[in-house]
Design an enzyme around this catalytic site. Structure first.
Site, PDB file in Angstrom:
ATOM      1  N   GLY A 197      33.786  33.812  22.585  1.00 30.24           N
ATOM      2  CA  GLY A 197      34.722  33.141  22.165  1.00 30.24           C
ATOM      3  C   GLY A 197      36.449  33.907  21.403  1.00 30.24           C
ATOM      4  O   GLY A 197      36.793  33.481  20.699  1.00 30.24           O
ATOM      5  N   SER A 198      36.377  34.795  22.584  1.00 28.95           N
ATOM      6  CA  SER A 198      37.520  35.913  22.114  1.00 28.95           C
ATOM      7  C   SER A 198      39.071  34.759  22.820  1.00 28.95           C
ATOM      8  O   SER A 198      40.272  35.491  21.747  1.00 28.95           O
ATOM      9  CB  SER A 198      38.147  37.231  23.125  1.00 28.95           C
ATOM     10  N   HIS A 248      39.953  30.474  33.678  1.00 26.43           N
ATOM     11  CA  HIS A 248      38.925  31.196  34.810  1.00 26.43           C
ATOM     12  C   HIS A 248      39.530  32.878  34.835  1.00 26.43           C
ATOM     13  O   HIS A 248      41.340  33.187  35.312  1.00 26.43           O
ATOM     14  CB  HIS A 248      39.188  30.372  36.429  1.00 26.43           C
ATOM     15  N   ASP A 256      35.686  24.543  38.838  1.00 27.61           N
ATOM     16  CA  ASP A 256      37.129  24.920  39.133  1.00 27.61           C
ATOM     17  C   ASP A 256      38.212  24.460  40.666  1.00 27.61           C
ATOM     18  O   ASP A 256      38.992  25.248  41.343  1.00 27.61           O
ATOM     19  CB  ASP A 256      37.003  26.616  39.821  1.00 27.61           C
TER      20      ASP A 256
HETATM   21  C1  GRF Z   1      36.492  33.767  29.795  1.00 25.35           C
HETATM   22  O1  GRF Z   1      36.843  35.293  31.423  1.00 25.35           O
HETATM   23  C2  GRF Z   1      37.328  33.210  30.649  1.00 25.35           C
HETATM   24  O2  GRF Z   1      37.995  33.192  32.229  1.00 25.35           O
HETATM   25  C3  GRF Z   1      36.007  33.171  31.256  1.00 25.35           C
HETATM   26  O3  GRF Z   1      34.961  33.512  30.604  1.00 25.35           O
HETATM   27  C4  GRF Z   1      35.083  33.977  29.707  1.00 25.35           C
HETATM   28  C5  GRF Z   1      35.529  33.803  28.619  1.00 25.35           C
HETATM   29  O4  GRF Z   1      35.529  34.996  26.836  1.00 25.35           O
HETATM   30  N1  GRF Z   1      36.018  31.646  31.834  1.00 25.35           N
HETATM   31  P1  GRF Z   1      36.142  34.622  24.982  1.00 25.35           P
HETATM   32  O5  GRF Z   1      34.314  34.368  25.257  1.00 25.35           O
HETATM   33  O6  GRF Z   1      36.629  33.664  25.412  1.00 25.35           O
HETATM   34  O7  GRF Z   1      35.510  36.271  25.093  1.00 25.35           O
END
Ligand code: GRF
Length: 204
Positions: free
Chosen positions: A18-19, A113, A154
């Site tokens: 969830g960053s 993505h 996508d």
């Molecule tokens: C990100 O790299 C996003 O592009 C992909 O999943 C990852 C999620 O990262 N869809 P986070 O959970 O938001 O840290």
């Protein structure tokens, strides 16, 4: 014609760290992004995204095929509607969006993505696999893409991208870090453009 502002009432679906969710919540807290976070939902009860939401007083729900079986898609759609969500943000959500959610939020579901779509997307292209493929293909540029979600992985219209150089010294791991940094900028800046009307979702 002047752009029409859109009052963002965001719902989030996230599976892991969830960053990206955090980057958006931080932009809201700092006043940089005018939006309300209505609810965060994860299919993974251990997802850090649920903790992140709870610590900011945002409703956090675990909803998955284990908790709701065949009714999952319908239940997700109803829950988002109950929380008055008008824009659904997928932030590292590892499940396919079902027909009920798609039908209730036409042109109003965003995904991020970690590559420059339409390259390096589609089923099976997620996480480190994306960065491995980019390096293997000897690309000299990668980046992040925000697109609208439709029934195909996508494939929805692309709304925004940010690029990073791929250096000969990059590994999938270093590339992932560089791309993620851009993701954290790209999501809030794209949401700001939707809020201001600069990006008009009705036009897609
Ligand atoms: C990100 O790299 C996003 O592009 C992909 O999943 C990852 C999620 O990262 N869809 P986070 O959970 O938001 O840290």
């Amino acid at each position: 014609m002047a752009p029409t502002p859109f009052e963002l009432r965001l719902g989030f679906l996230a599976s892991h760290g969830g960053s990206n969710l955090q980057a958006i919540l931080d932009a809201i807290t700092s006043g940089d992004l005018a939006a309300q976070a209505q609810v965060v939902i994860s299919n993974n009860s251990a997802s850090k995204s649920l903790e992140r939401a709870t610590s900011q007083g945002i409703p956090a729900l675990h909803i998955s095929s284990q908790t709701h079986g065949e009714n999952l898609d319908q239940f997700l759609a109803q829950t988002l509607l109950d929380h008055k969500v008008n824009l659904l943000v997928l932030a590292g959500y590892m499940k396919k969006t079902g027909p009920a959610v798609l039908k209730n939020f036409p042109n109003h579901i965003l995904n991020i993505h970690p590559a420059l779509l339409p390259k390096f997307g589609g089923q099976g292209m997620y996480g480190m696999k994306v960065h491995q493929a980019v390096i293997q293909a000897k690309e000299n540029t990668s980046g992040a893409t925000i697109h609208l979600v439709n029934a195909e992985y996508d494939k929805g219209p692309i709304l925004a991208q940010r690029k990073v150089p791929v250096l000969p010294t990059d590994t999938p791991e270093t590339l992932q870090i560089k791309v993620l940094e851009q993701e954290h900028l790209l999501y809030p800046e794209t949401l700001k453009k939707i809020a201001s009307g600069e990006i008009d979702l009705e036009a897609y």
